[in-house]
Design a protein around this motif. Structure first.
Motif, PDB file in Angstrom:
ATOM      1  N   GLY A  10     -57.414 -14.326 -60.596  1.00 48.29           N
ATOM      2  CA  GLY A  10     -57.468 -12.877 -60.839  1.00 48.29           C
ATOM      3  C   GLY A  10     -57.525 -12.069 -59.554  1.00 48.29           C
ATOM      4  O   GLY A  10     -57.199 -10.888 -59.547  1.00 48.29           O
ATOM      5  N   GLY A  11     -57.914 -12.695 -58.468  1.00 50.37           N
ATOM      6  CA  GLY A  11     -57.960 -12.008 -57.181  1.00 50.37           C
ATOM      7  C   GLY A  11     -56.638 -12.024 -56.445  1.00 50.37           C
ATOM      8  O   GLY A  11     -56.586 -11.721 -55.248  1.00 50.37           O
ATOM      9  N   HIS A  12     -55.570 -12.401 -57.138  1.00 54.64           N
ATOM     10  CA  HIS A  12     -54.244 -12.457 -56.498  1.00 54.64           C
ATOM     11  C   HIS A  12     -53.212 -11.823 -57.408  1.00 54.64           C
ATOM     12  O   HIS A  12     -53.363 -11.826 -58.627  1.00 54.64           O
ATOM     13  CB  HIS A  12     -53.833 -13.912 -56.241  1.00 54.64           C
ATOM     14  N   ILE A  13     -52.157 -11.342 -56.800  1.00 58.49           N
ATOM     15  CA  ILE A  13     -51.026 -10.856 -57.583  1.00 58.49           C
ATOM     16  C   ILE A  13     -49.794 -11.645 -57.169  1.00 58.49           C
ATOM     17  O   ILE A  13     -49.497 -11.768 -55.981  1.00 58.49           O
ATOM     18  CB  ILE A  13     -50.802  -9.344 -57.343  1.00 58.49           C
ATOM     19  N   SER A  64     -57.497 -19.522 -51.374  1.00 57.67           N
ATOM     20  CA  SER A  64     -58.559 -19.281 -52.366  1.00 57.67           C
ATOM     21  C   SER A  64     -58.935 -20.565 -53.078  1.00 57.67           C
ATOM     22  O   SER A  64     -60.108 -20.863 -53.290  1.00 57.67           O
ATOM     23  CB  SER A  64     -58.097 -18.268 -53.419  1.00 57.67           C
ATOM     24  N   LEU A 118     -62.263 -22.822 -53.559  1.00 56.30           N
ATOM     25  CA  LEU A 118     -62.821 -23.143 -54.880  1.00 56.30           C
ATOM     26  C   LEU A 118     -62.997 -24.647 -55.062  1.00 56.30           C
ATOM     27  O   LEU A 118     -64.058 -25.119 -55.484  1.00 56.30           O
ATOM     28  CB  LEU A 118     -61.937 -22.603 -56.011  1.00 56.30           C
ATOM     29  N   GLU A 158     -60.136 -17.054 -63.268  1.00 57.80           N
ATOM     30  CA  GLU A 158     -60.934 -15.989 -62.655  1.00 57.80           C
ATOM     31  C   GLU A 158     -60.657 -15.865 -61.168  1.00 57.80           C
ATOM     32  O   GLU A 158     -60.565 -14.756 -60.641  1.00 57.80           O
ATOM     33  CB  GLU A 158     -62.416 -16.220 -62.919  1.00 57.80           C
ATOM     34  N   VAL A 159     -60.534 -17.000 -60.496  1.00 53.72           N
ATOM     35  CA  VAL A 159     -60.231 -16.943 -59.056  1.00 53.72           C
ATOM     36  C   VAL A 159     -58.811 -16.415 -58.852  1.00 53.72           C
ATOM     37  O   VAL A 159     -58.553 -15.596 -57.965  1.00 53.72           O
ATOM     38  CB  VAL A 159     -60.419 -18.335 -58.417  1.00 53.72           C
TER      39      VAL A 159
END
Ligand code: FES
Ligand code: FES
Lengths: 276, 167
Positions: free
Chosen positions: B139-142, B118, B122, B136-137
């Motif tokens: 935020g697409g991962h855990i 990711s 970016l 924010e980017v």
């Protein structure tokens, strides 16, 4: 999990898609970005017999201006629209709302039309379509028709699309929100499904249009006359009561109404403040 | 029109980290499984298989996306970049990977391949992201180990280094 077995067809033209849809009807599903559909297929909530991949059909990949509408083709990703240089000028509300759609990684592949086709009651693009009074272009072997947002989305994850129809594009009126536009939502994590999303635009006559997702089975809108700012809060409260709300594992109906009552005035203020 | 019947097995060719590879897939083979099981590139991890956790993130034709939400047959002919392609000659870590190491941005490493891809995307688009943009980017991962502070610090440090600023 993995999807159930299905036949995969990569179509090269819209005509091919329409013919396949006419033949397979309910058994067929259209795959564009796959960010909602593939997740539901992996969970086996959706089990198509035939999956029609439209992602390489060049004629569906355009962002263009048709008359006084912005037209977004079926394979245009959310990231492409977000990065489109004229977005702020042409559709300022969408420029505010689109960064809230899913995550960076899902916007890269997820399409604008796909999100509207999926018709999640809390998602941002169906809300944008309703708030801006946009329309959906549907095509089948029988011809083409255009449905206004409220005619298209008929309920939770439910639309008026017939089994043999595909969405070829969605259209948003140009310029709505130039006098002010704002969007906010409440979610567990930025990019997760919104619990409640709220958008506001200042209309040409100075009135405020408010749109709410996640409180009803589909996005709902109301026009608030700007003149009586004094009873704005009352009107919002009444609107929240009318919508009712629904309970699910993320939030109760009451909590959803509460967010609406508290967040809507702030979103409206924000829209009025960017009124330039 | 290309059709792959549900009982068929077809060759799928991708350019994986700059090298062409071909392997067999069925219509329902997910890209994540294709990479791991058919090609043997197990650097890409699989967590939730419905787009939420982010650990399967790869670059598809240059943009980061979930490989669990793509079909192998769908990406036939595409360029796929995965974590295996990040290190240089002899396995020398790149700037982003080094910054992850230096900032304790990983523990078990399960989530790391996706996060690296990711941020590879970016930083290629935006060499000077703000902390907010990085968050924010992310935020697409855990990540279930480290907490996220180290990851944010690592990305900002790598970005600075890649811009040629002293870290
Ligand atoms: S495995 Fe793909 S997002 Fe979790
Ligand atoms: S380092 Fe273990 S899950 Fe992120």
């Amino acid at each position: 999990m993995k999807p159930r077995p299905f036949d995969y067809v990569r179509a090269d033209s819209v005509a091919e898609v329409l013919e396949l849809l006419a033949r397979h009807g309910e058994g067929a599903r259209i795959l564009a970005g796959g960010q909602s559909l593939m997740a539901m297929m992996n969970l086996r909530l959706v089990q198509p017999e035939v999956l029609i991949d439209i992602s390489r059909i060049a004629e569906l990949g355009e962002i263009r201006i048709v008359g006084d509408m912005l037209e977004v083709g079926a394979t245009v990703t959310q990231a492409r629209l977000e990065a489109w240089p004229k977005l702020e000028e042409v559709a300022p509300f969408i420029a505010r709302a689109i960064p809230w759609v899913g995550h960076f990684q899902t916007r890269n592949r997820g399409t604008v039309c796909g999100s509207i086709a999926h018709a999640d009651p809390s998602s941002e693009l169906p809300l944008s379509l309703a708030l801006l009074e946009g329309e959906v272009v549907l095509r089948s072997c029988r011809g083409e028709r255009c449905l206004k947002a409220p005619e298209f989305q008929t309920g939770m994850l439910t639309t008026a699309r017939e089994a043999d129809e595909m969405i070829t594009a969605v259209r948003f009126p140009i310029g709505v929100g130039r006098k002010g536009a704002a969007f906010r939502e409440v979610a567990r994590r930025h990019g997760d499904f919104a619990i409640v999303g709220i958008g506001a635009v200042v209309a040409g006559d100075g009135n405020i249009r408010l749109g709410v997702g996640g409180v009803s089975d589909r996005p709902r809108t109301i026009t608030l006359p700007r003149a009586d700012e004094s009873d704005l809060q009352d009107r919002i409260e009444r609107f929240a009561w009318e919508l009712g709300g629904y309970d699910d594992i993320h939030a109760s109906a009451r909590y959803r109404r509460d967010i609406l009552r508290r967040l809507a005035p702030r979103v409206i203020q924000e829209a009025l403040q960017c009124n330039g | 029109m290309q059709r792959v019947g549900q009982n068929e097995r077809v060759p799928v060719t991708i350019t994986l980290n700059g090298r062409q590879v071909t392997a067999l897939a069925t219509s329902r083979t997910l890209l994540s499984d294709f990479l791991r099981q058919a090609v043997g590139a197990t650097g890409t991890h699989v967590g939730c298989e419905h787009g939420v956790c982010g650990c399967c993130t790869v670059m598809i034709d240059g943009v980061a996306g979930r490989s669990c939400l793509a079909l192998a047959v769908q990406v036939d002919g595409c360029r796929i970049d995965t974590v295996e392609g990040l290190a240089g000659e002899g396995g020398a870590l790149n700037a982003l990977q080094r910054a992850f190491q230096a900032n304790h941005a990983l523990q078990c490493g399960f989530c790391t391949p996706g996060i690296l891809m990711s941020f590879t995307d970016l930083l290629a688009r935006n060499p000077s992201p703000t902390e907010q943009e990085v968050r924010e980017v992310l935020g697409g991962h855990i990540c279930r180990c480290t907490g996220y502070a180290g990851i944010v610090a690592a990305v900002l440090q790598a970005a600075a280094e890649m811009r040629g600023e002293a870290a």
